[in-house]
Design a protein around this motif. Structure first.
Motif, PDB file in Angstrom:
ATOM      1  N   CYS A  44       0.842  -1.200   0.000  1.00 58.73           N
ATOM      2  CA  CYS A  44       0.000   0.000   0.000  1.00 58.73           C
ATOM      3  C   CYS A  44       0.880   1.254   0.000  1.00 58.73           C
ATOM      4  O   CYS A  44       1.905   1.302   0.684  1.00 58.73           O
ATOM      5  CB  CYS A  44      -0.907  -0.011   1.226  1.00 58.73           C
ATOM      6  SG  CYS A  44      -2.080   1.367   1.228  1.00 58.73           S
ATOM      7  N   HIS A  46       0.129   3.990   1.273  1.00 59.40           N
ATOM      8  CA  HIS A  46      -0.138   4.796   2.471  1.00 59.40           C
ATOM      9  C   HIS A  46       0.820   4.418   3.588  1.00 59.40           C
ATOM     10  O   HIS A  46       1.650   5.225   3.999  1.00 59.40           O
ATOM     11  CB  HIS A  46      -1.599   4.615   2.905  1.00 59.40           C
ATOM     12  CG  HIS A  46      -1.948   5.386   4.134  1.00 59.40           C
ATOM     13  ND1 HIS A  46      -2.526   4.804   5.232  1.00 59.40           N
ATOM     14  CD2 HIS A  46      -1.780   6.697   4.431  1.00 59.40           C
ATOM     15  CE1 HIS A  46      -2.709   5.743   6.162  1.00 59.40           C
ATOM     16  NE2 HIS A  46      -2.269   6.885   5.698  1.00 59.40           N
ATOM     17  N   GLU A  47       0.707   3.187   4.094  1.00 58.27           N
ATOM     18  CA  GLU A  47       1.651   2.687   5.079  1.00 58.27           C
ATOM     19  C   GLU A  47       1.960   1.250   4.706  1.00 58.27           C
ATOM     20  O   GLU A  47       1.756   0.868   3.566  1.00 58.27           O
ATOM     21  CB  GLU A  47       1.086   2.834   6.500  1.00 58.27           C
ATOM     22  CG  GLU A  47       1.122   4.289   6.977  1.00 58.27           C
ATOM     23  CD  GLU A  47       0.523   4.486   8.354  1.00 58.27           C
ATOM     24  OE1 GLU A  47       0.304   3.494   9.063  1.00 58.27           O
ATOM     25  OE2 GLU A  47       0.268   5.649   8.709  1.00 58.27           O
ATOM     26  N   GLU A  48       2.416   0.447   5.686  1.00 60.26           N
ATOM     27  CA  GLU A  48       2.816  -0.917   5.358  1.00 60.26           C
ATOM     28  C   GLU A  48       1.631  -1.861   5.425  1.00 60.26           C
ATOM     29  O   GLU A  48       1.115  -2.123   6.515  1.00 60.26           O
ATOM     30  CB  GLU A  48       3.891  -1.389   6.337  1.00 60.26           C
ATOM     31  CG  GLU A  48       5.226  -0.722   6.125  1.00 60.26           C
ATOM     32  CD  GLU A  48       5.966  -1.269   4.925  1.00 60.26           C
ATOM     33  OE1 GLU A  48       6.179  -2.499   4.861  1.00 60.26           O
ATOM     34  OE2 GLU A  48       6.323  -0.477   4.037  1.00 60.26           O
ATOM     35  N   ALA A  49       1.213  -2.365   4.295  1.00 65.97           N
ATOM     36  CA  ALA A  49       0.182  -3.405   4.262  1.00 65.97           C
ATOM     37  C   ALA A  49       0.188  -4.001   2.869  1.00 65.97           C
ATOM     38  O   ALA A  49       0.507  -3.315   1.888  1.00 65.97           O
ATOM     39  CB  ALA A  49      -1.187  -2.827   4.577  1.00 65.97           C
ATOM     40  N   CYS A  65      -7.497  -1.820   0.842  1.00 68.41           N
ATOM     41  CA  CYS A  65      -6.402  -2.093   1.773  1.00 68.41           C
ATOM     42  C   CYS A  65      -6.971  -2.595   3.103  1.00 68.41           C
ATOM     43  O   CYS A  65      -7.912  -2.007   3.636  1.00 68.41           O
ATOM     44  CB  CYS A  65      -5.586  -0.824   2.001  1.00 68.41           C
ATOM     45  SG  CYS A  65      -4.247  -1.081   3.186  1.00 68.41           S
ATOM     46  N   ARG A  67      -5.710  -2.383   5.944  1.00 67.24           N
ATOM     47  CA  ARG A  67      -5.288  -1.623   7.131  1.00 67.24           C
ATOM     48  C   ARG A  67      -6.178  -0.406   7.390  1.00 67.24           C
ATOM     49  O   ARG A  67      -6.717  -0.272   8.484  1.00 67.24           O
ATOM     50  CB  ARG A  67      -3.817  -1.221   6.958  1.00 67.24           C
ATOM     51  CG  ARG A  67      -3.217  -0.636   8.173  1.00 67.24           C
ATOM     52  CD  ARG A  67      -1.848  -1.165   8.473  1.00 67.24           C
ATOM     53  NE  ARG A  67      -1.333  -0.514   9.655  1.00 67.24           N
ATOM     54  CZ  ARG A  67      -0.123  -0.040   9.789  1.00 67.24           C
ATOM     55  NH1 ARG A  67       0.755  -0.198   8.808  1.00 67.24           N
ATOM     56  NH2 ARG A  67       0.248   0.546  10.892  1.00 67.24           N
ATOM     57  N   HIS A  68      -6.307   0.495   6.417  1.00 67.07           N
ATOM     58  CA  HIS A  68      -7.134   1.695   6.657  1.00 67.07           C
ATOM     59  C   HIS A  68      -8.202   1.882   5.593  1.00 67.07           C
ATOM     60  O   HIS A  68      -8.827   2.943   5.530  1.00 67.07           O
ATOM     61  CB  HIS A  68      -6.278   2.965   6.718  1.00 67.07           C
ATOM     62  CG  HIS A  68      -5.124   2.895   7.661  1.00 67.07           C
ATOM     63  ND1 HIS A  68      -3.812   2.867   7.242  1.00 67.07           N
ATOM     64  CD2 HIS A  68      -5.094   2.830   9.018  1.00 67.07           C
ATOM     65  CE1 HIS A  68      -3.010   2.783   8.301  1.00 67.07           C
ATOM     66  NE2 HIS A  68      -3.757   2.755   9.386  1.00 67.07           N
ATOM     67  N   GLY A  69      -8.365   0.910   4.710  1.00 66.86           N
ATOM     68  CA  GLY A  69      -9.511   0.947   3.803  1.00 66.86           C
ATOM     69  C   GLY A  69      -9.367   1.758   2.526  1.00 66.86           C
ATOM     70  O   GLY A  69     -10.365   1.984   1.837  1.00 66.86           O
ATOM     71  N   SER A  70      -8.151   2.193   2.171  1.00 69.34           N
ATOM     72  CA  SER A  70      -7.996   2.832   0.857  1.00 69.34           C
ATOM     73  C   SER A  70      -8.380   1.844  -0.222  1.00 69.34           C
ATOM     74  O   SER A  70      -8.172   0.637  -0.082  1.00 69.34           O
ATOM     75  CB  SER A  70      -6.540   3.235   0.608  1.00 69.34           C
ATOM     76  OG  SER A  70      -6.238   4.408   1.295  1.00 69.34           O
ATOM     77  N   PRO A  83      -7.334   6.881   2.853  1.00 69.09           N
ATOM     78  CA  PRO A  83      -6.319   7.917   3.051  1.00 69.09           C
ATOM     79  C   PRO A  83      -5.119   7.868   2.099  1.00 69.09           C
ATOM     80  O   PRO A  83      -4.338   8.814   2.093  1.00 69.09           O
ATOM     81  CB  PRO A  83      -5.865   7.677   4.496  1.00 69.09           C
ATOM     82  CG  PRO A  83      -6.053   6.217   4.701  1.00 69.09           C
ATOM     83  CD  PRO A  83      -7.286   5.861   3.920  1.00 69.09           C
TER      84      PRO A  83
END
Ligand code: FES
Length: 111
Positions: A44, A46-49, A65, A67-70, A83
């Protein structure tokens, strides 16, 4: 331009599902819809996923994603839901018989 590499058999990827592979050191997700396969950077932006750990919506051709749903479009890598703000790279895909080959990353292709 990167040569195509055989990375999987078509039947290794569940229909309307995905599979993670490594190609030339990149972690890449393969997404299958019938006989079509799309290849998208799997980490991702955005961050690590890993996006292949998320949900693939085969109708919308989007992966979410875990992790945060992007959400990213698996065809062109564009961000559909924040995000994340940066698109994912995509990769050329060729199907030869029952083999899936992956070629150049979108950033390596000529415009
Ligand atoms: S790590 Fe993917 S949306 Fe945050």
């Amino acid at each position: 331009m990167a040569a195509f590499e055989t990375v999987a058999k078509l039947d290794d990827i569940p229909d309307e599902g995905c599979k993670q592979i490594i190609v030339r050191g990149d972690v890449v997700g393969l997404y299958r819809v019938g006989d079509d396969v799309y290849a998208l950077g799997d980490v991702c932006t955005h961050e690590e996923a890993y996006l292949t750990d998320g949900d693939f919506d085969a109708e919308e051709l989007e992966v979410e994603c875990p992790r945060h749903g992007s959400r990213f479009n698996v065809v062109d890598g564009s961000v559909r839901i924040l995000p994340a703000t940066r698109p994912e790279p995509t990769y050329e895909v060729k199907i030869e018989g029952d083999l899936v080959l992956v070629g150049a990353r979108s950033s390596e292709m000529s415009p």
